[in-house]
Design a protein around this motif. Structure first.
Motif, short mmCIF file in Angstrom:
data_model
loop_
_atom_site.label_atom_id
_atom_site.label_comp_id
_atom_site.label_asym_id
_atom_site.label_seq_id
_atom_site.Cartn_x
_atom_site.Cartn_y
_atom_site.Cartn_z
N MET A 90 81.04 -23.25 26.44
CA MET A 90 80.04 -23.07 27.50
C MET A 90 78.97 -22.10 27.03
N THR A 91 77.95 -22.65 26.38
CA THR A 91 76.87 -21.81 25.87
C THR A 91 75.55 -22.26 26.49
N PRO A 92 74.61 -21.35 26.61
CA PRO A 92 73.32 -21.71 27.21
C PRO A 92 72.48 -22.57 26.26
N ASP A 93 71.63 -23.38 26.84
CA ASP A 93 70.75 -24.24 26.08
C ASP A 93 69.59 -23.41 25.53
N THR A 94 69.40 -23.45 24.22
CA THR A 94 68.28 -22.71 23.62
C THR A 94 67.33 -23.68 22.92
N GLU A 95 67.46 -24.95 23.22
CA GLU A 95 66.66 -25.95 22.52
C GLU A 95 65.71 -26.70 23.45
N LEU A 96 65.27 -26.07 24.55
CA LEU A 96 64.35 -26.75 25.46
C LEU A 96 63.03 -27.04 24.75
N PRO A 97 62.55 -28.28 24.83
CA PRO A 97 61.22 -28.54 24.26
C PRO A 97 60.14 -27.82 25.07
N GLU A 98 59.07 -27.43 24.41
CA GLU A 98 58.03 -26.64 25.07
C GLU A 98 57.43 -27.33 26.29
N ASN A 99 57.41 -28.67 26.28
CA ASN A 99 56.83 -29.37 27.44
C ASN A 99 57.71 -29.27 28.68
N GLN A 100 58.92 -28.72 28.52
CA GLN A 100 59.79 -28.50 29.69
C GLN A 100 59.74 -27.06 30.20
N TYR A 101 58.99 -26.20 29.51
CA TYR A 101 58.82 -24.83 30.00
C TYR A 101 58.04 -24.89 31.31
N ARG A 102 58.33 -23.96 32.22
CA ARG A 102 57.54 -23.87 33.45
C ARG A 102 57.20 -22.42 33.72
N ALA A 103 56.21 -22.22 34.57
CA ALA A 103 55.70 -20.86 34.83
C ALA A 103 56.72 -20.05 35.62
N ALA A 104 56.92 -18.81 35.20
CA ALA A 104 57.77 -17.87 35.94
C ALA A 104 56.97 -17.34 37.13
N ASN A 105 57.67 -16.81 38.11
CA ASN A 105 57.02 -16.17 39.25
C ASN A 105 57.46 -14.71 39.26
N TYR A 106 56.51 -13.81 39.03
CA TYR A 106 56.85 -12.39 38.96
C TYR A 106 56.91 -11.74 40.34
N ASN A 107 56.61 -12.50 41.37
CA ASN A 107 56.62 -11.96 42.73
C ASN A 107 58.05 -12.02 43.31
N LEU A 108 58.95 -11.35 42.64
CA LEU A 108 60.36 -11.29 43.06
C LEU A 108 60.64 -9.86 43.51
N PRO A 109 60.77 -9.62 44.82
CA PRO A 109 60.97 -8.25 45.32
C PRO A 109 62.39 -7.75 45.02
N LEU A 110 62.47 -6.59 44.43
CA LEU A 110 63.76 -6.03 44.00
C LEU A 110 63.96 -4.62 44.54
N LEU A 111 65.22 -4.23 44.56
CA LEU A 111 65.61 -2.87 44.96
C LEU A 111 66.57 -2.38 43.89
N SER A 112 66.29 -1.23 43.30
CA SER A 112 67.17 -0.72 42.25
C SER A 112 68.48 -0.23 42.86
N LEU A 113 69.45 0.05 41.99
CA LEU A 113 70.74 0.59 42.46
C LEU A 113 70.55 1.88 43.23
N ASP A 114 69.50 2.64 42.88
CA ASP A 114 69.22 3.92 43.54
C ASP A 114 68.40 3.75 44.82
N GLY A 115 68.02 2.50 45.13
CA GLY A 115 67.28 2.24 46.37
C GLY A 115 65.77 2.28 46.21
N ASP A 116 65.27 2.27 44.98
CA ASP A 116 63.82 2.28 44.75
C ASP A 116 63.26 0.86 44.76
N ASP A 117 62.10 0.67 45.39
CA ASP A 117 61.43 -0.63 45.41
C ASP A 117 60.94 -0.98 44.01
#
Length: 199
Positions: free
Chosen positions: A53-80
């Motif tokens: 069970m290993t991750p796929d590292t051979e995706l062709p570039e035409n299958q890449y898609r844009a990431a979304n950096y608008n992911l709201p997170l909270l650290s373990l210490d409670g910081d936004d």
């Protein structure tokens, strides 16, 4: 003769009932005590050791898609925080939970990967989906995991809307999702390390 046969059948049936009662009793105890998660997680860890069970590292570039950096997170210490803070780095983004046996199974190899690949250009973002944040904190402390852990601090964007836990994404410095793995995997392999370092 017939009495002996029916007596044997009764004893055999009674023994079978007792065996099934014991099996169901053990399952019940594991489930209601919450121990079923680590037990199943440890069994699944054996599967990871096989290397199947290993991750796929051979995706062709035409299958890449844009990431979304608008992911709201909270650290373990409670910081936004948001995923945006790590834009420009290779991001190992993993959604997990303490109630998820496959997550528990893959955690040791993710910790080993984190320790062996420490780099300023690679950012680990382990997002706990636990509603009880303290339960996640206690688990991490007990297991002595040191990779960076966050909680969701709002809704996940649709880009990461997998219903499978765990799900892991690798985001390249130029903002592309270059691999996605739904379900557990062994990430602590030389092939995967080379893949992370290749961006």
């Amino acid at each position: 003769m017939q009495n002996k046969t029916s007596s044997k059948k009764r004893r055999s049936f009674k023994r079978e009932l007792i065996e099934w009662g014991c099996i169901l009793g053990v399952i019940g105890i594991l489930y209601f005590s919450g121990l079923h998660v680590p037990v199943i997680g440890n069994l699944q860890r054996v599967l990871l050791w096989t290397g199947l069970m290993t991750p796929d590292t051979e995706l062709p570039e035409n299958q890449y898609r844009a990431a979304n950096y608008n992911l709201p997170l909270l650290s373990l210490d409670g910081d936004d925080s948001t995923l945006e803070e790590f834009e420009g780095k290779t991001i190992f983004l993993n959604f997990w939970a303490t109630w998820c046996p496959p997550c528990i199974a893959e955690m040791p190899n993710i910790q080993a990967l984190y320790e062996s690949i420490e780099s300023d250009s690679i950012q680990f973002v382990m997002v706990s989906l636990d509603e009880d944040h303290q339960k996640a904190r206690n688990y991490l402390e007990r297991k002595e995991y040191t990779f960076p852990v966050y909680f969701l601090n709002g809704r996940k964007p649709g880009t990461y809307n997998s219903t499978v836990v765990p799900t892991t994404y690798v985001i390249s410095p130029d903002g592309k999702i270059v691999t996605e793995r739904r379900g557990m995997a062994d990430y602590n392999t030389s092939r995967f390390k080379e893949f992370l370092r290749s961006f």
